[in-house]
Design an enzyme around this catalytic site. Sequence first.
Site, PDB file in Angstrom:
ATOM      1  N   ARG A 132     105.180   0.600 -30.810  1.00  0.00           N
ATOM      2  CA  ARG A 132     105.447   1.033 -29.433  1.00  0.00           C
ATOM      3  C   ARG A 132     106.509   0.165 -28.763  1.00  0.00           C
ATOM      4  NH1 ARG A 132      99.169   0.300 -28.228  1.00  0.00           N
ATOM      5  NH2 ARG A 132      99.226   0.731 -30.452  1.00  0.00           N
ATOM      6  N   LYS A 155     110.267   5.686 -35.687  1.00  0.00           N
ATOM      7  CA  LYS A 155     109.828   4.291 -35.851  1.00  0.00           C
ATOM      8  C   LYS A 155     110.298   3.762 -37.201  1.00  0.00           C
ATOM      9  CE  LYS A 155     105.619   1.458 -36.465  1.00  0.00           C
ATOM     10  NZ  LYS A 155     104.150   1.384 -36.342  1.00  0.00           N
ATOM     11  N   GLU A 176     103.239  -3.143 -32.783  1.00  0.00           N
ATOM     12  CA  GLU A 176     104.678  -3.409 -32.668  1.00  0.00           C
ATOM     13  C   GLU A 176     105.500  -2.129 -32.552  1.00  0.00           C
ATOM     14  OE1 GLU A 176     103.127  -3.078 -35.445  1.00  0.00           O
ATOM     15  OE2 GLU A 176     104.479  -1.700 -36.486  1.00  0.00           O
ATOM     16  N   ASP A 179     100.427  -6.773 -33.734  1.00  0.00           N
ATOM     17  CA  ASP A 179     100.356  -5.665 -34.692  1.00  0.00           C
ATOM     18  C   ASP A 179     100.593  -4.310 -34.016  1.00  0.00           C
ATOM     19  OD1 ASP A 179     100.105  -4.431 -37.109  1.00  0.00           O
ATOM     20  OD2 ASP A 179      97.918  -4.639 -37.264  1.00  0.00           O
ATOM     21  N   LYS A 227      97.675  -8.544 -40.640  1.00  0.00           N
ATOM     22  CA  LYS A 227      96.752  -7.544 -41.190  1.00  0.00           C
ATOM     23  C   LYS A 227      95.993  -8.147 -42.362  1.00  0.00           C
ATOM     24  CE  LYS A 227      99.493  -3.375 -40.201  1.00  0.00           C
ATOM     25  NZ  LYS A 227      98.549  -2.728 -39.273  1.00  0.00           N
ATOM     26  N   ASP A 273     105.853   2.123 -43.057  1.00  0.00           N
ATOM     27  CA  ASP A 273     105.825   2.134 -41.591  1.00  0.00           C
ATOM     28  C   ASP A 273     107.174   2.548 -40.977  1.00  0.00           C
ATOM     29  OD1 ASP A 273     104.104   1.955 -39.448  1.00  0.00           O
ATOM     30  OD2 ASP A 273     104.492  -0.167 -39.065  1.00  0.00           O
TER      31      ASP A 273
HETATM   32  N1  BES Z   1     101.688   0.785 -38.496  1.00  0.00           N
HETATM   33  C1  BES Z   1     100.419   0.585 -37.909  1.00  0.00           C
HETATM   34  C2  BES Z   1      99.569   1.857 -37.853  1.00  0.00           C
HETATM   35  C3  BES Z   1      99.143   2.445 -39.159  1.00  0.00           C
HETATM   36  C4  BES Z   1      97.903   2.155 -39.668  1.00  0.00           C
HETATM   37  C5  BES Z   1      99.920   3.353 -39.829  1.00  0.00           C
HETATM   38  C6  BES Z   1      97.495   2.694 -40.850  1.00  0.00           C
HETATM   39  C7  BES Z   1      99.514   3.901 -41.017  1.00  0.00           C
HETATM   40  C8  BES Z   1      98.291   3.590 -41.525  1.00  0.00           C
HETATM   41  C9  BES Z   1     100.590   0.056 -36.496  1.00  0.00           C
HETATM   42  O1  BES Z   1     101.696  -0.734 -36.274  1.00  0.00           O
HETATM   43  C10 BES Z   1      99.399  -0.766 -36.177  1.00  0.00           C
HETATM   44  O2  BES Z   1      99.231  -1.791 -36.782  1.00  0.00           O
HETATM   45  N2  BES Z   1      98.596  -0.304 -35.241  1.00  0.00           N
HETATM   46  C11 BES Z   1      97.413  -0.990 -34.859  1.00  0.00           C
HETATM   47  C12 BES Z   1      97.362  -1.039 -33.363  1.00  0.00           C
HETATM   48  C13 BES Z   1      96.312  -1.940 -32.822  1.00  0.00           C
HETATM   49  C14 BES Z   1      96.640  -3.386 -33.084  1.00  0.00           C
HETATM   50  C15 BES Z   1      96.179  -1.694 -31.350  1.00  0.00           C
HETATM   51  C16 BES Z   1      96.236  -0.192 -35.410  1.00  0.00           C
HETATM   52  O3  BES Z   1      96.265   1.034 -35.365  1.00  0.00           O
HETATM   53  O4  BES Z   1      95.305  -0.830 -35.890  1.00  0.00           O
HETATM   54 ZN    ZN Z   2     103.253  -0.466 -37.508  1.00  0.00          ZN
HETATM   55 MN    MN Z   3     101.318  -2.777 -36.686  1.00  0.00          MN
END
Ligand code: BES
Ligand code: ZN
Ligand code: MN
Length: 506
Positions: A353, A267, A351, A349, A279, A290
């Site tokens: 996947r 990723k 993104e 958010d 966020k 990320d």
């Molecule tokens: N990059 C984030 C996940 C992440 C969170 C990585 C904290 C490292 C530390 C990912 O893109 C994300 O924002 N995921 C969301 C998904 C949700 C919107 C379903 C999450 O985990 O809150």
């Molecule tokens: Zn992310």
């Molecule tokens: Mn995200």
Amino acid sequence: MKINVKIGTVEKEAAEILVFYLYEDMRIMSEALAHCNKALHNSISELIKKKEFSAKLNKTMVLPTYGKIPAKRVLLVGLGKKKEVTLDKIRQAAGITTSTVRDMGISEGTTVTDSLDIFIPPSEWCQAYVEGALLSLYKYQRYKYISPEERHELKMLTLLVSRKDTLTTIHDAVKYGKIVADAVCFTRDLINTPSRDKTPAILADHAVKMAKELDIHYKVMSSPELKKLGMGGLLGVAQGSAQSPKFIILEYNARTKGQDTIVFVGKGITFDSGGICLKQAKDMDQMKSDMSGAAAVMGAMMAVSKMKVPQHIIGLIPCTENMPGGSAMKPGDVITFHSGKTAEVTNTDAEGRLILADALAYAGSYHPQAVIDLATLTGSCVVALGTVVTGMMGNNEELKKRVRIAGERSWERVWELPLWEEYQEQIKSDIADIKNVGGPYGGAITAACFLSKFAEKYPWVHLDIAGTAWCEKNGAYTQKGASGVGVRLLVQLVRNWTRFPRKTSL
Ligand code: BES
Ligand code: ZN
Ligand code: MN
């Protein structure tokens, strides 16, 4: 730091500092340590007897030698209980050793390898030792002024070996340890770099430069080509950004025949603001990391090519920023992926996947024996497993087993979460094939469910490194910031690789 291997004995070694390892429950001293102890009027055995030096893991003590032996100082480093010693404890103790010596302002150290006195084969302990010794010296200082007084550098570490017959093994292990540590440091550097200096285009430049140096085939695809390939996931996420997306392909051993093809997918979100589903500001700066999966894949490609492993290995790295903006993707939009499947984007958010879906679908064109993706995919994985272990999900028992074993050996451990049919319910959409977010619970699993729809044609493992890619504090061989997780695991996986059984239960 240079690493030097030398046959020699303590009696003659005029080192700046001689390093000995000790066990908490050690009954008798190694010959070399006993010699030193005697020359130093039993001061070492006294310290142990009076419990001033416990030899607990990573405890250290420095003694001056006052010219009683040729070495100027002695450093004692604890390894804990002998029965409980592991490769990672060796890695840690090595890390503590080099950072301690460096911080004392000494530029050269000498390790008395006999004092490790372990049952682990030299090829293994020596590689782990070199990894720890080098990784603990890592610092990210690209943007920081360091005054000459603070600029301590350990320039050389000598491994003092007493037996000639292990020399070739030791030399090889040093070589492999150095390759691994260099790759991890390369990965850490990329992750620690601020987003403005690692746009998708800049990351692609790094990949191309590395590929040219290491004779790896490469291809970088930009928007026009991505459109032709129908990569609506990567293009969709990139829509809101001023930076154009890149899809980086690295191919090692491209022309080899009769070997397994293994694909790594990483990723590469160079900044995750969340997009329109923005966020919160707190810790948003950490979202420069990320692209840790992408960086790990680049590091692993670097290492396996330097090691000249026989397998055909491909790195697929979809790269983009995830930004809000006038042209950004909106919640409710439906996008079409490279595979033809459609998804409703209910949260911008989620993104990672979306860009991985295109890359996983593309991976199918290589007819690979195995595909492993690495992604800082979900906060939910961090809630479930914390920051010690990487989350693993997949569709093939044999591949999961191999990844689990590689994790144990490299000490980048993984823990499996179930990818059961019941979870797939959560990502059903009313208007598209699937949607990109499930319910409030089991988020790491529903994210993997989404990915699984694009990885149906080959054995696949997904590693959620959201909790393990970033360190909140310094460790024995890690520093606050990027850990470089994934590189050691992937390298280990490949080094242990045997032909993948054709028919395994999916
Ligand atoms: N990059 C984030 C996940 C992440 C969170 C990585 C904290 C490292 C530390 C990912 O893109 C994300 O924002 N995921 C969301 C998904 C949700 C919107 C379903 C999450 O985990 O809150
Ligand atoms: Zn992310
Ligand atoms: Mn995200």
